[in-house]
Design a protein around this motif. Structure first.
Motif, PDB file in Angstrom:
ATOM      1  N   LYS A  35       0.695  -1.199   0.046  1.00  0.00           N
ATOM      2  CA  LYS A  35      -0.083  -0.084   0.052  1.00  0.00           C
ATOM      3  C   LYS A  35       0.950   1.406   0.103  1.00  0.00           C
ATOM      4  CE  LYS A  35      -3.744  -2.152   2.175  1.00  0.00           C
ATOM      5  NZ  LYS A  35      -4.898  -1.967   3.457  1.00  0.00           N
ATOM      6  N   SER A  36       2.117   1.260  -0.265  1.00  0.00           N
ATOM      7  CA  SER A  36       2.864   2.442  -0.214  1.00  0.00           C
ATOM      8  C   SER A  36       3.039   2.883  -1.618  1.00  0.00           C
ATOM      9  CB  SER A  36       4.419   2.221   0.323  1.00  0.00           C
ATOM     10  OG  SER A  36       5.256   1.332  -0.458  1.00  0.00           O
ATOM     11  N   LYS A  37       3.072   4.246  -2.091  1.00  0.00           N
ATOM     12  CA  LYS A  37       3.074   4.807  -3.161  1.00  0.00           C
ATOM     13  C   LYS A  37       4.748   4.786  -3.457  1.00  0.00           C
ATOM     14  CE  LYS A  37      -1.167   7.496  -2.628  1.00  0.00           C
ATOM     15  NZ  LYS A  37      -1.557   8.943  -2.656  1.00  0.00           N
ATOM     16  N   PRO A  38       4.966   4.225  -4.702  1.00  0.00           N
ATOM     17  CA  PRO A  38       6.316   4.096  -5.120  1.00  0.00           C
ATOM     18  C   PRO A  38       7.438   5.502  -4.871  1.00  0.00           C
ATOM     19  CG  PRO A  38       5.102   2.935  -6.824  1.00  0.00           C
ATOM     20  CD  PRO A  38       4.144   3.969  -5.707  1.00  0.00           C
ATOM     21  N   ILE A  39       6.754   6.714  -5.641  1.00  0.00           N
ATOM     22  CA  ILE A  39       7.500   7.706  -5.295  1.00  0.00           C
ATOM     23  C   ILE A  39       7.735   8.256  -3.853  1.00  0.00           C
ATOM     24  CG2 ILE A  39       7.511  10.231  -6.182  1.00  0.00           C
ATOM     25  CD1 ILE A  39       8.254   8.188  -8.148  1.00  0.00           C
ATOM     26  N   GLU A  40       6.598   8.232  -3.215  1.00  0.00           N
ATOM     27  CA  GLU A  40       6.770   8.774  -1.812  1.00  0.00           C
ATOM     28  C   GLU A  40       7.547   7.804  -0.969  1.00  0.00           C
ATOM     29  OE1 GLU A  40       2.870   9.057  -0.055  1.00  0.00           O
ATOM     30  OE2 GLU A  40       2.144  10.671  -1.173  1.00  0.00           O
ATOM     31  N   TYR A  41       7.531   6.668  -1.251  1.00  0.00           N
ATOM     32  CA  TYR A  41       8.495   5.409  -0.327  1.00  0.00           C
ATOM     33  C   TYR A  41       9.918   5.770  -0.862  1.00  0.00           C
ATOM     34  CZ  TYR A  41      10.699   1.067   1.000  1.00  0.00           C
ATOM     35  OH  TYR A  41      11.599   0.337   1.445  1.00  0.00           O
ATOM     36  N   LEU A  42      10.296   5.724  -2.262  1.00  0.00           N
ATOM     37  CA  LEU A  42      11.576   6.009  -2.800  1.00  0.00           C
ATOM     38  C   LEU A  42      12.084   7.467  -2.356  1.00  0.00           C
ATOM     39  CD1 LEU A  42      11.108   4.402  -6.307  1.00  0.00           C
ATOM     40  CD2 LEU A  42      12.614   3.488  -4.238  1.00  0.00           C
ATOM     41  N   MET A  43      11.445   8.406  -2.177  1.00  0.00           N
ATOM     42  CA  MET A  43      11.911   9.817  -1.855  1.00  0.00           C
ATOM     43  C   MET A  43      12.052  10.251  -0.431  1.00  0.00           C
ATOM     44  SD  MET A  43      12.843  11.548  -4.757  1.00  0.00           S
ATOM     45  CE  MET A  43      12.775  12.763  -4.510  1.00  0.00           C
ATOM     46  N   ALA A  44      11.409   9.122   0.598  1.00  0.00           N
ATOM     47  CA  ALA A  44      11.466   9.351   1.797  1.00  0.00           C
ATOM     48  C   ALA A  44      12.765   8.949   2.480  1.00  0.00           C
ATOM     49  CB  ALA A  44      10.154   8.766   2.323  1.00  0.00           C
ATOM     50  N   GLU A  45      13.157   9.616   3.516  1.00  0.00           N
ATOM     51  CA  GLU A  45      14.288   9.039   4.318  1.00  0.00           C
ATOM     52  C   GLU A  45      13.801   7.761   4.922  1.00  0.00           C
ATOM     53  OE1 GLU A  45      17.332  10.406   4.328  1.00  0.00           O
ATOM     54  OE2 GLU A  45      16.782  12.092   3.150  1.00  0.00           O
ATOM     55  N   ASP A  46      15.008   6.953   5.107  1.00  0.00           N
ATOM     56  CA  ASP A  46      14.631   5.807   6.000  1.00  0.00           C
ATOM     57  C   ASP A  46      14.424   5.874   7.208  1.00  0.00           C
ATOM     58  OD1 ASP A  46      15.040   4.101   3.563  1.00  0.00           O
ATOM     59  OD2 ASP A  46      17.320   4.062   3.651  1.00  0.00           O
ATOM     60  N   THR A  47      14.879   6.697   7.983  1.00  0.00           N
ATOM     61  CA  THR A  47      14.442   7.054   9.148  1.00  0.00           C
ATOM     62  C   THR A  47      13.064   7.237   9.668  1.00  0.00           C
ATOM     63  OG1 THR A  47      14.983   9.188   9.160  1.00  0.00           O
ATOM     64  CG2 THR A  47      16.926   7.865   9.873  1.00  0.00           C
ATOM     65  N   ALA A  48      12.424   7.755   8.645  1.00  0.00           N
ATOM     66  CA  ALA A  48      10.980   7.937   8.766  1.00  0.00           C
ATOM     67  C   ALA A  48      10.208   6.673   8.797  1.00  0.00           C
ATOM     68  CB  ALA A  48      10.532   8.916   7.488  1.00  0.00           C
ATOM     69  N   LYS A  49       9.806   6.361   9.995  1.00  0.00           N
ATOM     70  CA  LYS A  49       8.944   4.952  10.110  1.00  0.00           C
ATOM     71  C   LYS A  49       7.700   5.065  10.034  1.00  0.00           C
ATOM     72  CE  LYS A  49      12.713   2.342  10.851  1.00  0.00           C
ATOM     73  NZ  LYS A  49      13.154   1.642   9.526  1.00  0.00           N
ATOM     74  N   LYS A  50       7.028   6.354  10.439  1.00  0.00           N
ATOM     75  CA  LYS A  50       5.577   6.643  10.655  1.00  0.00           C
ATOM     76  C   LYS A  50       4.910   6.797   9.335  1.00  0.00           C
ATOM     77  CE  LYS A  50       6.133   8.428  15.217  1.00  0.00           C
ATOM     78  NZ  LYS A  50       5.785   9.875  15.948  1.00  0.00           N
ATOM     79  N   LYS A  51       3.844   6.235   8.985  1.00  0.00           N
ATOM     80  CA  LYS A  51       3.281   6.479   7.641  1.00  0.00           C
ATOM     81  C   LYS A  51       3.208   8.045   7.508  1.00  0.00           C
ATOM     82  CE  LYS A  51      -0.500   5.073   4.885  1.00  0.00           C
ATOM     83  NZ  LYS A  51      -1.792   4.255   4.785  1.00  0.00           N
ATOM     84  N   SER A  52       2.588   8.852   8.539  1.00  0.00           N
ATOM     85  CA  SER A  52       2.403  10.270   8.592  1.00  0.00           C
ATOM     86  C   SER A  52       3.593  10.993   8.112  1.00  0.00           C
ATOM     87  CB  SER A  52       1.619  10.622   9.677  1.00  0.00           C
ATOM     88  OG  SER A  52       2.690  10.638  10.716  1.00  0.00           O
ATOM     89  N   ALA A  53       4.749  10.388   8.478  1.00  0.00           N
ATOM     90  CA  ALA A  53       6.074  11.138   8.231  1.00  0.00           C
ATOM     91  C   ALA A  53       6.039  11.111   6.664  1.00  0.00           C
ATOM     92  CB  ALA A  53       7.116  10.520   8.839  1.00  0.00           C
ATOM     93  N   LEU A  54       5.848   9.970   6.140  1.00  0.00           N
ATOM     94  CA  LEU A  54       5.978   9.922   4.722  1.00  0.00           C
ATOM     95  C   LEU A  54       5.183  10.765   3.917  1.00  0.00           C
ATOM     96  CD1 LEU A  54       5.965   6.022   4.250  1.00  0.00           C
ATOM     97  CD2 LEU A  54       8.136   7.411   4.366  1.00  0.00           C
ATOM     98  N   LYS A  55       4.032  11.336   4.295  1.00  0.00           N
ATOM     99  CA  LYS A  55       3.347  12.079   3.469  1.00  0.00           C
ATOM    100  C   LYS A  55       3.860  13.326   3.368  1.00  0.00           C
ATOM    101  CE  LYS A  55      -1.228  10.134   5.043  1.00  0.00           C
ATOM    102  NZ  LYS A  55      -2.254  10.349   5.814  1.00  0.00           N
ATOM    103  N   GLY A  56       3.820  13.884   2.053  1.00  0.00           N
ATOM    104  CA  GLY A  56       4.668  14.893   1.672  1.00  0.00           C
ATOM    105  C   GLY A  56       6.093  15.096   1.649  1.00  0.00           C
ATOM    106  N   ALA A  57       6.931  14.170   2.037  1.00  0.00           N
ATOM    107  CA  ALA A  57       8.150  14.049   2.306  1.00  0.00           C
ATOM    108  C   ALA A  57       8.825  14.239   1.119  1.00  0.00           C
ATOM    109  CB  ALA A  57       8.820  13.177   3.146  1.00  0.00           C
ATOM    110  N   HIS A  58       8.157  13.531   0.048  1.00  0.00           N
ATOM    111  CA  HIS A  58       8.950  13.396  -1.518  1.00  0.00           C
ATOM    112  C   HIS A  58       8.724  14.885  -2.126  1.00  0.00           C
ATOM    113  CE1 HIS A  58       4.888  12.896  -2.216  1.00  0.00           C
ATOM    114  NE2 HIS A  58       5.097  13.063  -3.693  1.00  0.00           N
ATOM    115  N   MET A  59       7.835  15.658  -1.552  1.00  0.00           N
ATOM    116  CA  MET A  59       7.618  16.915  -2.343  1.00  0.00           C
ATOM    117  C   MET A  59       8.712  17.999  -2.348  1.00  0.00           C
ATOM    118  SD  MET A  59       4.862  16.024  -3.955  1.00  0.00           S
ATOM    119  CE  MET A  59       4.345  17.417  -4.770  1.00  0.00           C
ATOM    120  N   SER A  60       9.336  17.958  -1.153  1.00  0.00           N
ATOM    121  CA  SER A  60      10.357  19.004  -0.768  1.00  0.00           C
ATOM    122  C   SER A  60      11.655  18.991  -1.437  1.00  0.00           C
ATOM    123  CB  SER A  60      10.476  19.320   0.693  1.00  0.00           C
ATOM    124  OG  SER A  60      10.915  18.034   1.273  1.00  0.00           O
TER     125      SER A  60
END
Length: 103
Positions: A35-60
């Motif tokens: 259920k992860s979105k590929p771009i959000e998952y690939l752009m997010a830092e590995d230390t972000a374990k919470k799902k909410s931390a992944l939201k929008g992380a790839h946009m910046s």
């Protein structure tokens, strides 16, 4: 740029023709959390374990971290890859993956 030179031959890694890579989802090749979105998952830092931390992380950012991932080769075998997602210049929704076989 798949297939323009020896440095862009992604099909060799995944076991298919370079031209057919566009017809496949990246999920067919890389093992990702369900259920992860590929771009959000690939752009997010590995230390972000919470799902909410992944939201929008790839946009910046335009360059994601290097991730050690399991890949599925089309012949059924698996291997380890170092994968980095990079946003293309001048394109909001275009990304390029840099993949390197991990020993």
């Amino acid at each position: 740029k798949a297939g323009c030179c020896a440095l862009h031959m992604g099909g060799i890694i995944f076991g298919c023709a370079n031209t057919s890579l566009v017809n496949h989802s990246i999920r067919e090749f890389l093992v990702m959390p369900p259920k992860s979105k590929p771009i959000e998952y690939l752009m997010a830092e590995d230390t972000a374990k919470k799902k909410s931390a992944l939201k929008g992380a790839h946009m910046s950012k335009k360059v994601g971290p290097v991730k050690d991932m399991e890949m599925r080769h089309l012949d059924g075998n698996s291997a380890r890859l170092l994968v980095q997602c990079v946003q293309k210049d001048g394109a909001l929704n275009r990304y390029v993956l840099r993949c390197q076989v991990h020993k």
